[in-house]
Design a protein around this motif. Structure first.
Motif, PDB file in Angstrom:
ATOM      1  N   VAL A   1       0.855  -1.197   0.000  1.00  0.00           N
ATOM      2  CA  VAL A   1       0.000   0.000   0.000  1.00  0.00           C
ATOM      3  C   VAL A   1       0.890   1.246   0.000  1.00  0.00           C
ATOM      4  CG1 VAL A   1      -0.274  -0.043   2.545  1.00  0.00           C
ATOM      5  CG2 VAL A   1      -1.947   1.168   1.148  1.00  0.00           C
ATOM      6  N   TYR A   2       0.433   2.229  -0.744  1.00  0.00           N
ATOM      7  CA  TYR A   2       1.132   3.518  -0.804  1.00  0.00           C
ATOM      8  C   TYR A   2       0.233   4.556  -0.144  1.00  0.00           C
ATOM      9  CZ  TYR A   2       2.622   7.942  -3.018  1.00  0.00           C
ATOM     10  OH  TYR A   2       2.991   9.237  -3.258  1.00  0.00           O
ATOM     11  N   VAL A   3       0.757   5.261   0.858  1.00  0.00           N
ATOM     12  CA  VAL A   3       0.008   6.328   1.534  1.00  0.00           C
ATOM     13  C   VAL A   3       0.616   7.663   1.115  1.00  0.00           C
ATOM     14  CG1 VAL A   3      -0.651   7.328   3.758  1.00  0.00           C
ATOM     15  CG2 VAL A   3      -0.546   4.829   3.498  1.00  0.00           C
ATOM     16  N   MET A   4      -0.178   8.460   0.421  1.00  0.00           N
ATOM     17  CA  MET A   4       0.302   9.754  -0.072  1.00  0.00           C
ATOM     18  C   MET A   4      -0.479  10.875   0.620  1.00  0.00           C
ATOM     19  SD  MET A   4       0.406  11.156  -4.014  1.00  0.00           S
ATOM     20  CE  MET A   4      -1.147  11.952  -4.331  1.00  0.00           C
ATOM     21  N   GLN A   5       0.248  11.617   1.458  1.00  0.00           N
ATOM     22  CA  GLN A   5      -0.355  12.825   2.026  1.00  0.00           C
ATOM     23  C   GLN A   5       0.000  13.974   1.096  1.00  0.00           C
ATOM     24  OE1 GLN A   5       1.985  15.001   4.622  1.00  0.00           O
ATOM     25  NE2 GLN A   5       0.370  15.741   5.968  1.00  0.00           N
ATOM     26  N   ASP A   6      -1.006  14.674   0.597  1.00  0.00           N
ATOM     27  CA  ASP A   6      -0.687  15.841  -0.235  1.00  0.00           C
ATOM     28  C   ASP A   6      -1.744  16.921  -0.029  1.00  0.00           C
ATOM     29  OD1 ASP A   6       0.394  17.474  -2.524  1.00  0.00           O
ATOM     30  OD2 ASP A   6       1.646  15.686  -2.689  1.00  0.00           O
ATOM     31  N   ILE A   7      -1.388  18.114  -0.467  1.00  0.00           N
ATOM     32  CA  ILE A   7      -2.207  19.286  -0.161  1.00  0.00           C
ATOM     33  C   ILE A   7      -3.610  19.165  -0.772  1.00  0.00           C
ATOM     34  CG2 ILE A   7      -2.364  21.796  -0.458  1.00  0.00           C
ATOM     35  CD1 ILE A   7      -0.107  20.955   1.413  1.00  0.00           C
ATOM     36  N   ARG A   8      -4.613  19.519   0.041  1.00  0.00           N
ATOM     37  CA  ARG A   8      -5.998  19.465  -0.430  1.00  0.00           C
ATOM     38  C   ARG A   8      -6.322  20.697  -1.268  1.00  0.00           C
ATOM     39  NH1 ARG A   8     -10.384  19.130   4.180  1.00  0.00           N
ATOM     40  NH2 ARG A   8      -9.069  17.343   4.671  1.00  0.00           N
ATOM     41  N   GLY A   9      -6.852  20.461  -2.440  1.00  0.00           N
ATOM     42  CA  GLY A   9      -7.257  21.582  -3.300  1.00  0.00           C
ATOM     43  C   GLY A   9      -7.964  21.008  -4.500  1.00  0.00           C
ATOM     44  N   THR A  10      -8.535  21.891  -5.310  1.00  0.00           N
ATOM     45  CA  THR A  10      -9.262  21.400  -6.481  1.00  0.00           C
ATOM     46  C   THR A  10      -8.418  21.531  -7.744  1.00  0.00           C
ATOM     47  OG1 THR A  10     -10.166  23.569  -6.999  1.00  0.00           O
ATOM     48  CG2 THR A  10     -11.437  22.201  -5.466  1.00  0.00           C
ATOM     49  N   GLY A  11      -7.379  22.365  -7.684  1.00  0.00           N
ATOM     50  CA  GLY A  11      -6.608  22.644  -8.887  1.00  0.00           C
ATOM     51  C   GLY A  11      -7.181  23.828  -9.654  1.00  0.00           C
TER      52      GLY A  11
END
Ligand SMILES: C[S@@+](CC[C@H](N)C(=O)[O-])C[C@H]1O[C@@H](n2cnc3c(N)ncnc32)[C@H](O)[C@@H]1O
Length: 361
Positions: A278-288
């Motif tokens: 499993v890969y856990v990716m924390q990244d910034i929340r946004g819509t783009g």
């Protein structure tokens, strides 16, 4: 048909309201710098533990220069952070304010994040140059970046690692207890990996980051642990050298969007992850999309950090310059292009800044 020209004369009421808002912004920008200083000097911690006190008593207790402390208190009083008691000439930090400004406040300490304003201000001239000529500002130019980043993730990730983050993947704690191989990419000063290595002595942990300074710090902090190693290496071509099917768990904490070649890193993760990993990716929340992020509680801050750090450090490496606000849609698109087929987006109630992507092959 030609439309009637828009009336360009400002509406006086709206103009006055907007000018007022900018004045508040000026004061708040200045306040962030003073909050950062209050955090770094320990003034908030000192005041939180003192009864109403004079400037000289506060400076004495904090072992700081009284003249500077008095001026800092001026900014604290005019901003309403600190209360001044004119009858006694003493200052007090109300407990309700200490709850967001002291180290005892843990994850709620805004003083940690206020430091980014000074760190970004330190490269303003270089950024203006990039606006004119393109290119980017490299990590080395930032005053205290890795120090502030580690304090940030120490607060926002470490404080909820066991209670909220590990439980995002059902069964993960049991697997870590049994003993698995874990890789953290863009690990910075390695706080998270060192914590995991201490918690799960039967598992093996590897951290990789571009910064040899950050890696040296992480290695020094791992003294006494024999299940963790840190490697200084550029991940831009990780897709080429990632060991095939080597890891059960791969993590990236706030580290994909500012890579030079994010897609290559994700392809490398796909390659190095075992089939049942499993890969856990924390990244910034946004819509783009900026207009859709107008209601984001940290929208302006995150676009600023992106422009003055995340995007530019990537461009400085000749990279893609995705920026922190690349958004969930693009994050999922990149994960799919890297080969991943199962992506869940999770959110933590206390974490308004990040999405947590639980990714499998
Ligand atoms: C925003 S920081 C996050 C650090 C850490 N994961 C944390 O949460 O504290 C991003 C990290 O990515 C690393 N990084 C950036 N470009 C890189 C590259 N090309 N290769 C390897 N690491 C890189 C930086 O050195 C930095 O430590």
């Amino acid at each position: 048909m030609i439309e009637a020209a828009t009336d360009l004369r400002p509406d006086p009421t709206r103009a006055a309201e907007f000018a007022e808002r900018l004045l508040t912004a000026l004061n708040d920008g200045a306040l962030c710098l003073m909050i950062s200083i209050g955090h770094r000097t320990g003034l908030f911690d000192t005041m939180a533990a003192m009864p109403p006190s004079t400037a000289s008593e506060i400076a004495g207790r904090a072992r700081l220069n009284e003249r500077y402390v008095r001026e800092w208190l001026g900014a604290m009083v005019t901003s309403g952070v600190v209360r001044y008691l004119p009858e006694s000439g003493r200052y007090v930090l109300p407990p309700e304010h200490a709850a967001s400004l002291t180290r005892a406040a843990g994850a709620d300490n805004i003083g940690v994040f206020a430091q980014y304003i000074g760190t970004l201000g330190g490269v303003e001239t270089e950024i203006v140059e990039c606006f004119r000529n393109g290119g980017g500002v490299p990590y080395e130019k930032y005053p205290r970046f890795h120090e502030v980043m580690a304090e940030d993730s120490g607060q926002s990730v470490l404080s909820s690692l066991e209670t909220h983050i590990l439980p995002l993947v059902p069964g993960l704690v049991a697997r870590l207890e049994q003993g698995i191989d874990v890789l953290d990419l863009g690990c910075g000063r390695g706080l998270i990996l060192n914590r995991l290595a201490r918690l799960f002595p039967t598992s093996r942990f590897t951290g990789i980051d571009l910064s040899s300074d950050a890696i040296a710090f992480a290695s020094a902090e791992s003294a006494g642990l024999d299940n963790v190693e840190f490697i200084a290496r550029d991940l831009s071509d990780f897709d080429r050298w990632a060991a095939p099917a080597a890891y059960d768990l791969v993590t990236t904490f706030d580290a994909i969007h500012d890579q030079a070649r994010p897609l290559n890193v994700l392809k490398g993760i796909y390659r190095t992850l075992k089939d049942d990993g499993v890969y856990v990716m924390q990244d910034i929340r946004g819509t783009g999309h900026a207009h859709k992020d107008a209601d984001h509680p940290l929208g302006t801050l995150l676009y600023t950090v992106s422009c003055m750090h995340c995007m530019t450090v990537s461009l400085a490496q000749g990279g893609e310059g995705l920026g922190a606000m690349w958004g969930e849609e693009k994050a999922r698109e990149y994960l799919e292009r890297a080969g991943f087929r199962a992506v869940e987006t999770k959110r933590l109630e206390h974490d308004i800044q990040n999405n947590w992507y639980i990714v499998r092959k």
